[in-house]
Design an enzyme around this catalytic site. Structure first.
Site, short mmCIF file in Angstrom:
data_model
loop_
_atom_site.label_atom_id
_atom_site.label_comp_id
_atom_site.label_asym_id
_atom_site.label_seq_id
_atom_site.Cartn_x
_atom_site.Cartn_y
_atom_site.Cartn_z
N GLU A 264 -4.63 -5.18 10.94
CA GLU A 264 -3.64 -4.23 10.94
C GLU A 264 -3.80 -3.69 12.52
OE1 GLU A 264 -2.41 -2.62 6.93
OE2 GLU A 264 -3.87 -1.40 7.65
N HIS B 81 -9.04 1.04 5.57
CA HIS B 81 -7.70 1.01 6.23
C HIS B 81 -7.96 2.15 7.47
CE1 HIS B 81 -3.81 2.29 6.65
NE2 HIS B 81 -3.35 1.18 5.91
N SER C 99 4.09 -2.83 10.59
CA SER C 99 5.53 -2.77 10.63
C SER C 99 6.11 -4.28 10.14
CB SER C 99 6.04 -2.37 11.93
OG SER C 99 5.76 -0.98 12.15
N GLY D 47 3.85 1.59 11.03
CA GLY D 47 4.48 2.92 10.85
C GLY D 47 5.23 3.24 12.24
N LYS E 71 -0.06 4.38 0.03
CA LYS E 71 -0.85 5.30 0.59
C LYS E 71 -0.59 6.77 -0.06
CE LYS E 71 0.27 3.06 5.21
NZ LYS E 71 0.34 3.27 6.51
N ASN F 183 0.85 -1.23 0.13
CA ASN F 183 0.02 0.14 -0.04
C ASN F 183 0.87 1.36 -0.06
OD1 ASN F 183 -1.88 2.00 0.49
ND2 ASN F 183 -2.12 1.23 2.75
N GLU G 192 -6.37 4.51 8.33
CA GLU G 192 -6.33 5.76 8.10
C GLU G 192 -7.53 6.45 7.52
OE1 GLU G 192 -1.54 5.25 7.47
OE2 GLU G 192 -2.78 5.36 5.68
#
Length: 243
Positions: free
Chosen positions: A171, A101, A217, A177, A17, A15, A103
């Protein structure tokens, strides 16, 4: 069991992003993605560029690598400025999409119901959907991981009977991250809970066949340990996929 795992084709997704340039979209396709050595019968490789870079990647990437949108519209074609409809996505020859996702959920206010509706629209359009679920750090620390995942999955279950086009991407948001990774054992425990949920709430067939990816990660250093776990069927890699 390990034998069940062998029946599920592994998947690795990248991904992007909100990253990349036209030059990168072209060079990454030809110099990195097209040079990957893998058996497409055993591993499905998917890349999710930004909407702007989709057509460049599509034009340059080999047939062994599938292309996904990072998101899709809740609405069809029409007066919906700034959106990408499933009609447009499938017309462009794109076969996969992400939904939900973290985000999208945390930064753009997508609700469980929004994610469920997008997942159904995509699956109905014949897209393979990587439906993302996962808990925040405070939810993990207060022992709510299972509740959060099941709440997000239940919303999808309310709308989707057919899970043959759905891949679950777990996730843990606290591990995205941040450099913090769930240990392979912690990841496996959660994946096993998700698989159990599939058996109880969807079908025995879904429990056996739906792939559950881990994202949080993932690196070349920990991938081998993670993939050895019986209920981890691959990865959804974020920023690291650009490298």
């Amino acid at each position: 069991t390990q034998s069940n795992t062998m029946a599920r084709r592994l998947m690795v997704g990248g991904n992007w992003k909100c990253n990349g340039t036209m030059g990168f979209a072209k060079s990454h396709s030809t110099d990195v993605l097209n040079k990957l050595k893998f058996d497409p019968k055993k591993v499905e490789v998917v890349v999710a560029p930004t909407a702007l870079h989709l057509s460049t990647v599509m034009a340059n990437v080999s047939n062994n690598v599938h292309v996904a949108t990072q998101n899709l519209s809740l609405t069809g074609n029409g007066a919906f400025t700034g959106e990408l409809s499933t009609d447009m996505i499938t017309d462009a020859g794109i076969t996969h999409t992400l939904t939900g996702h973290s985000e999208r959920r945390t930064l753009y206010g997508e609700s469980d119901a929004d994610v469920a509706k997008k997942t159904k629209l995509a699956a109905d359009a014949g897209l393979t959907v990587l439906a993302c679920i996962g808990e925040l750090l405070e939810e993990r620390e207060s022992g709510k991981t299972k509740d959060v995942n099941e709440r997000q999955l239940n919303a999808i279950r309310e709308l989707c009977d057919d899970w043959s086009k759905i891949v679950i991407a777990y996730e843990p948001v606290w591990a995205i991250g941040t450099g913090k990774t769930a240990t392979p054992e912690i990841a496996q425990e959660t994946h096993a809970e998700i698989r159990e949920w599939l058996g109880k709430n969807v079908s025995a067939d879904a429990q056996k066949n739906v792939r559950i990816l881990y994202g949080g990660s993932v690196t070349d250093a920990n991938a081998a340990e993670l993939i050895a776990m019986p209920d981890i069927d691959g990865f959804l890699v974020g920023g690291a996929s650009l490298k």
